[in-house]
Design a protein around this motif. Structure first.
Motif, PDB file in Angstrom:
ATOM      1  N   UNK A   1      28.683  -2.093 -80.463  1.00  0.00           N
ATOM      2  CA  UNK A   1      27.789  -1.926 -79.296  1.00  0.00           C
ATOM      3  C   UNK A   1      26.514  -2.796 -79.612  1.00  0.00           C
ATOM      4  N   UNK A   2      25.889  -2.164 -80.341  1.00  0.00           N
ATOM      5  CA  UNK A   2      24.414  -2.790 -80.275  1.00  0.00           C
ATOM      6  C   UNK A   2      23.773  -3.721 -81.200  1.00  0.00           C
ATOM      7  N   UNK A   3      25.067  -4.060 -82.237  1.00  0.00           N
ATOM      8  CA  UNK A   3      25.293  -5.640 -82.888  1.00  0.00           C
ATOM      9  C   UNK A   3      25.266  -6.888 -80.980  1.00  0.00           C
ATOM     10  N   UNK A   4      26.055  -5.955 -80.025  1.00  0.00           N
ATOM     11  CA  UNK A   4      26.245  -7.781 -79.350  1.00  0.00           C
ATOM     12  C   UNK A   4      24.985  -7.005 -78.027  1.00  0.00           C
ATOM     13  N   UNK A   5      24.731  -6.398 -77.701  1.00  0.00           N
ATOM     14  CA  UNK A   5      23.978  -6.467 -76.819  1.00  0.00           C
ATOM     15  C   UNK A   5      22.765  -5.998 -77.459  1.00  0.00           C
ATOM     16  N   UNK A   6      21.987  -6.010 -78.981  1.00  0.00           N
ATOM     17  CA  UNK A   6      20.616  -6.601 -79.183  1.00  0.00           C
ATOM     18  C   UNK A   6      20.864  -7.162 -79.884  1.00  0.00           C
ATOM     19  N   UNK A   7      21.028  -7.894 -81.201  1.00  0.00           N
ATOM     20  CA  UNK A   7      21.512  -8.697 -81.852  1.00  0.00           C
ATOM     21  C   UNK A   7      21.608 -10.269 -81.621  1.00  0.00           C
ATOM     22  N   UNK A   8      22.634  -9.995 -80.102  1.00  0.00           N
ATOM     23  CA  UNK A   8      23.054 -11.373 -79.801  1.00  0.00           C
ATOM     24  C   UNK A   8      22.114 -12.191 -78.947  1.00  0.00           C
ATOM     25  N   UNK A   9      22.601 -12.840 -78.227  1.00  0.00           N
ATOM     26  CA  UNK A   9      21.676 -13.197 -76.739  1.00  0.00           C
ATOM     27  C   UNK A   9      23.142 -13.651 -76.072  1.00  0.00           C
ATOM     28  N   UNK A  10      22.507 -14.325 -75.038  1.00  0.00           N
ATOM     29  CA  UNK A  10      23.450 -14.816 -74.260  1.00  0.00           C
ATOM     30  C   UNK A  10      24.170 -16.237 -73.917  1.00  0.00           C
ATOM     31  N   UNK A  11      23.738 -16.282 -75.063  1.00  0.00           N
ATOM     32  CA  UNK A  11      23.664 -18.748 -75.627  1.00  0.00           C
ATOM     33  C   UNK A  11      25.043 -18.485 -76.746  1.00  0.00           C
ATOM     34  N   UNK A  12      24.796 -17.060 -77.463  1.00  0.00           N
ATOM     35  CA  UNK A  12      25.102 -17.545 -78.621  1.00  0.00           C
ATOM     36  C   UNK A  12      26.394 -17.037 -78.979  1.00  0.00           C
ATOM     37  N   UNK A  13      27.295 -15.931 -78.449  1.00  0.00           N
ATOM     38  CA  UNK A  13      27.590 -14.347 -78.252  1.00  0.00           C
ATOM     39  C   UNK A  13      29.142 -14.994 -78.970  1.00  0.00           C
ATOM     40  N   UNK A  14      29.379 -15.823 -78.100  1.00  0.00           N
ATOM     41  CA  UNK A  14      30.844 -17.131 -78.032  1.00  0.00           C
ATOM     42  C   UNK A  14      30.958 -17.086 -80.368  1.00  0.00           C
ATOM     43  N   UNK A  15      30.147 -17.598 -80.791  1.00  0.00           N
ATOM     44  CA  UNK A  15      30.214 -18.665 -82.595  1.00  0.00           C
ATOM     45  C   UNK A  15      30.542 -17.343 -82.967  1.00  0.00           C
ATOM     46  N   UNK A  16      29.820 -15.596 -82.823  1.00  0.00           N
ATOM     47  CA  UNK A  16      30.788 -15.220 -83.808  1.00  0.00           C
ATOM     48  C   UNK A  16      32.506 -14.396 -83.723  1.00  0.00           C
ATOM     49  N   UNK A  17      32.744 -14.492 -82.011  1.00  0.00           N
ATOM     50  CA  UNK A  17      34.053 -14.346 -81.563  1.00  0.00           C
ATOM     51  C   UNK A  17      35.082 -15.683 -82.393  1.00  0.00           C
TER      52      UNK A  17
END
Length: 266
Positions: A65-81
């Motif tokens: 939860x913290x990783x998605x909300x704090x360490x990622x942003x709206x442009x790069x979250x698909x890459x770790x998925x």
């Protein structure tokens, strides 16, 4: 089908992981969005995964939860998925256009040509940081805004419909409201938004049984959707989802009506 409303689009990763763990197989994501959100250079999760990825995610859920909300942003979250195997393919549709950008394709129960990732280590302040990036050795990349992103395959609605016909994989819908209107389109005519809604409707009709829909309001940390329009656009998106699964949502959404009524009348 569960429907959730988030603000910044990177918050969707938590819900993707939950569905991945529930179904024990990678997801097919259908994204309705103005932007591809396929940038990389994002940090990996705080601890490395073990041999059982599902147990790992279960243990890591508070950190995720913290990783998605704090360490990622709206442009790069698909890459770790893609990196952690949560996504098997992604179909991106901008309602301003006719074609769909496919990042990987679905053929029956198999995935083909999903973009691949790799780990790149760097050092900051004497501390090692592992970053996830796209692997140019196994994935065709293109440059955008000075960054490398996977090059999608452009397909039409019929090819998309064929990919998802009788699909046995879990399908997730991601609807960023900037797909309907962005801040630089504030004076956009209602008819233009209605046209985009009808294109989204045609896309959704190709999906038989989605398991989850996430609607992103995109207001923080940067507003991509006009603040004075976001509630109305959200209600229009919910109306489409309601039609899709013929279910009622217990969300207390205020409706101004003009876009919704015009779309229902059409």
């Amino acid at each position: 089908m569960q429907t959730v409303i988030i603000d910044s689009h990177n918050e969707v990763l938590l819900y993707w992981i939950r569905e991945y763990c529930r179904h024990k197989m990678p997801l097919v994501v259908v994204r309705i969005d103005r932007h591809h959100d396929m940038f990389s250079d994002c940090p990996r999760l705080p601890a490395k995964e073990g041999s059982n990825i599902f147990d790992y995610f279960d243990r890591m859920m508070p950190e995720i939860y913290e990783y998605a909300k704090r360490r990622l942003n709206e442009g790069n979250f698909t890459c770790p998925a893609f990196h952690y195997g949560i996504l098997g393919s992604l179909y991106h549709f901008d309602p301003r256009k006719e074609k769909i950008d496919a990042y990987g394709r679905v053929f029956g129960g198999e995935f083909l040509d999903a973009p691949k990732t790799r780990i790149r280590s760097s050092f900051a302040g004497g501390k090692k940081i592992d970053l996830i990036e796209w692997d140019g050795a196994s994935t065709r990349l293109r440059k955008q805004n000075g960054k490398l992103v996977p090059a999608p395959q452009s397909i039409g609605i019929r090819a998309f419909e064929g990919d998802l016909d009788e699909i046995c994989l879990p399908v997730v819908i991601g609807f960023d409201l900037d797909g309907l209107c962005t801040t630089d389109e504030r004076e956009l005519a209602k008819r233009a938004i209605e046209k985009r809604l009808k294109r989204v409707k045609s896309l959704l009709e190709c999906i038989s049984s989605p398991v989850l829909a996430c609607i992103a309001r995109s207001q923080t940390p940067r507003a991509y959707v006009p603040a004075d329009m976001v509630d109305e656009l959200q209600e229009a998106a919910l109306c489409l989802m309601k039609r899709k699964c013929q279910a009622h949502y217990a969300l207390p959404i205020a409706t101004t009506g003009s876009i919704r009524e015009a779309f229902q009348a059409g």
